[in-house]
Design a protein around this motif. Structure first.
Motif, PDB file in Angstrom:
ATOM      1  N   GLU A 190       0.829  -1.210   0.000  1.00  0.00           N
ATOM      2  CA  GLU A 190       0.000   0.000   0.000  1.00  0.00           C
ATOM      3  C   GLU A 190       0.863   1.260   0.000  1.00  0.00           C
ATOM      4  OE1 GLU A 190      -3.848  -1.826   2.471  1.00  0.00           O
ATOM      5  OE2 GLU A 190      -2.494  -0.411   3.431  1.00  0.00           O
ATOM      6  N   VAL A 191       1.936   1.236   0.792  1.00  0.00           N
ATOM      7  CA  VAL A 191       2.826   2.394   0.851  1.00  0.00           C
ATOM      8  C   VAL A 191       3.462   2.634  -0.512  1.00  0.00           C
ATOM      9  CG1 VAL A 191       5.009   3.236   1.829  1.00  0.00           C
ATOM     10  CG2 VAL A 191       3.275   2.259   3.333  1.00  0.00           C
ATOM     11  N   GLY A 192       3.870   1.571  -1.182  1.00  0.00           N
ATOM     12  CA  GLY A 192       4.444   1.717  -2.514  1.00  0.00           C
ATOM     13  C   GLY A 192       3.462   2.341  -3.493  1.00  0.00           C
ATOM     14  N   ARG A 193       2.225   1.870  -3.463  1.00  0.00           N
ATOM     15  CA  ARG A 193       1.201   2.423  -4.377  1.00  0.00           C
ATOM     16  C   ARG A 193       0.929   3.885  -4.044  1.00  0.00           C
ATOM     17  NH1 ARG A 193      -1.789  -2.612  -2.768  1.00  0.00           N
ATOM     18  NH2 ARG A 193      -0.925  -4.232  -4.139  1.00  0.00           N
ATOM     19  N   ARG A 194       0.894   4.188  -2.763  1.00  0.00           N
ATOM     20  CA  ARG A 194       0.661   5.581  -2.365  1.00  0.00           C
ATOM     21  C   ARG A 194       1.791   6.477  -2.867  1.00  0.00           C
ATOM     22  NH1 ARG A 194      -0.878   7.540   3.722  1.00  0.00           N
ATOM     23  NH2 ARG A 194      -2.896   6.751   3.074  1.00  0.00           N
ATOM     24  N   ALA A 195       2.992   5.917  -2.970  1.00  0.00           N
ATOM     25  CA  ALA A 195       4.147   6.676  -3.476  1.00  0.00           C
ATOM     26  C   ALA A 195       4.149   6.758  -5.001  1.00  0.00           C
ATOM     27  CB  ALA A 195       5.435   6.033  -2.990  1.00  0.00           C
ATOM     28  N   GLY A 196       3.128   6.168  -5.636  1.00  0.00           N
ATOM     29  CA  GLY A 196       2.997   6.272  -7.084  1.00  0.00           C
ATOM     30  C   GLY A 196       3.634   5.141  -7.864  1.00  0.00           C
ATOM     31  N   CYS A 197       3.988   4.049  -7.170  1.00  0.00           N
ATOM     32  CA  CYS A 197       4.650   2.922  -7.827  1.00  0.00           C
ATOM     33  C   CYS A 197       3.710   1.716  -7.828  1.00  0.00           C
ATOM     34  CB  CYS A 197       5.942   2.583  -7.084  1.00  0.00           C
ATOM     35  SG  CYS A 197       6.931   1.297  -7.861  1.00  0.00           S
ATOM     36  N   PRO A 198       3.419   1.125  -8.996  1.00  0.00           N
ATOM     37  CA  PRO A 198       2.614  -0.102  -9.013  1.00  0.00           C
ATOM     38  C   PRO A 198       3.279  -1.155  -8.138  1.00  0.00           C
ATOM     39  CG  PRO A 198       2.970   0.714 -11.245  1.00  0.00           C
ATOM     40  CD  PRO A 198       3.864   1.516 -10.350  1.00  0.00           C
ATOM     41  N   ALA A 199       2.489  -1.851  -7.323  1.00  0.00           N
ATOM     42  CA  ALA A 199       3.077  -2.791  -6.362  1.00  0.00           C
ATOM     43  C   ALA A 199       2.288  -4.090  -6.345  1.00  0.00           C
ATOM     44  CB  ALA A 199       3.099  -2.177  -4.960  1.00  0.00           C
ATOM     45  N   HIS A 200       3.018  -5.197  -6.173  1.00  0.00           N
ATOM     46  CA  HIS A 200       2.404  -6.514  -6.076  1.00  0.00           C
ATOM     47  C   HIS A 200       2.943  -7.219  -4.844  1.00  0.00           C
ATOM     48  CE1 HIS A 200       0.596  -6.405 -10.113  1.00  0.00           C
ATOM     49  NE2 HIS A 200       1.709  -5.794 -10.486  1.00  0.00           N
ATOM     50  N   LEU A 201       2.040  -7.806  -4.058  1.00  0.00           N
ATOM     51  CA  LEU A 201       2.412  -8.625  -2.909  1.00  0.00           C
ATOM     52  C   LEU A 201       2.427 -10.079  -3.366  1.00  0.00           C
ATOM     53  CD1 LEU A 201       2.881  -8.949   0.191  1.00  0.00           C
ATOM     54  CD2 LEU A 201       0.401  -9.157   0.422  1.00  0.00           C
TER      55      LEU A 201
END
Length: 319
Positions: free
Chosen positions: A240-251
């Protein structure tokens, strides 16, 4: 990491710190040493930490994972998970004369102590956290039913109506989003200026450090890969933090869950791991990326961790 020159280049920005925190490391050691000292099986109430690979490895060593104490025979040791347990659980173990080992993270225990102190001072307690998470169940279970109100969102904080607005205290789950929690605390402090706060931040150092590391790694990365299990609160927060920083993220649980389609057009990929994910999963992911790409690994260190926690007496030395 070497790779043949015909592969497209890929820079992996590896977050540091990442992976195991001191509380997770301690909890795993408690189970391992209990098995070494008492033999198998050793029972563990709830997953010792929220990571499938860790649980499977300990199960292979002789750990038996259960949800409640009534699933455990009274003549075998039982370990309580790192997330903490309600007071009723050790009370039941004592009543059954069970040998139990408490692997609760000391930073979670600190929250328990704070909640008890506020209760004894007559304050109405608010716990910021996620409903149903074992840590929240354990913290709320330190006090009589109804003594703690759970707040999950800013809206919950705005709607909360205490009995006495001048006599409120708050605590938080240790694995929350630092930014989301700050928003909730901001609402509570605006509404209740006299609200009692923790002496020291409840969100643990490892959660904070890993989220800060993700913010640094996400900047300039085309994609973020977070290794961790879906039931791991701190791992979910990292994505979530990565996405909030504008980076697509996958767990992802491990390298086998990687979809190379995510990397199409990517030149820089951030990689991190939740506080309950072992480092060998990170290395396996780097190896899998190396199958398709000429990988260059850059370690991005945003903090250095030196915290360690003592094992319970009787387990501090291997059997």
């Amino acid at each position: 990491m070497s790779a043949s020159s015909d592969k497209p280049p890929l820079t992996v920005r590896l977050a540091a710190p990442r992976g195991f925190c001191a509380g997770v490391d301690r909890a795993i050691q408690i189970v391992e040493r209990a098995i070494a000292r008492y033999g198998a099986p050793v029972y563990v109430r709830h997953e010792i930490v929220h990571n499938r690979h860790v649980v499977d490895r300990l199960r292979a060593l002789g750990a038996v994972f259960v949800e409640e104490l009534d699933e455990c025979p009274a003549d075998r040791p039982v370990v309580f998970s790192a997330h903490g347990v309600p007071k009723s659980v050790p009370a039941e173990a004592q009543a059954r004369r069970m040998l139990y080992l408490d692997a609760t993270c000391p930073l979670v225990s600190k929250v328990h102590v704070e909640a008890q102190r506020h209760f004894e001072a007559g304050k109405e307690i608010v716990l910021i956290g996620h409903a149903g998470h074992p840590e929240v169940i354990g913290t709320m279970g330190q006090l009589p039913e109804g003594a703690v109100t759970l707040i999950e969102t800013v809206d919950d904080a705005a709607r909360f109506q205490p009995r006495d607005p001048a006599n409120v205290a708050f605590a938080t789950q240790t694995t929350l989003s630092v930014d989301d929690t700050a928003d909730i605390v901001g609402v509570l402090k605006a509404r209740f200026p006299e609200i009692a706060a923790p002496h020291k931040e409840d969100i643990c150092y490892a959660t904070t450090n890993r989220q800060e590391a993700v913010k640094v790694v996400a900047e300039g990365s085309d994609l973020l890969l977070v290794i961790g299990s879906a039931n791991s609160s701190n791992s979910v927060r990292l994505a979530e933090v990565g996405r909030r920083a504008g980076c697509p993220a996958h767990l992802i649980d491990d390298a086998s869950a990687l979809d190379f389609a995510w990397l199409e057009g990517a030149r820089q990929v951030g990689v991190t791991a939740g506080a309950s994910a072992p480092e060998d999963l990170v290395q396996a992911l780097l190896a899998r990326l190396g199958e398709r790409y000429a990988v260059t690994v850059e370690t991005v260190e945003s903090a250095r961790e030196t915290v360690s926690f003592k094992l319970p007496r009787g387990l501090s030395e291997p059997a």
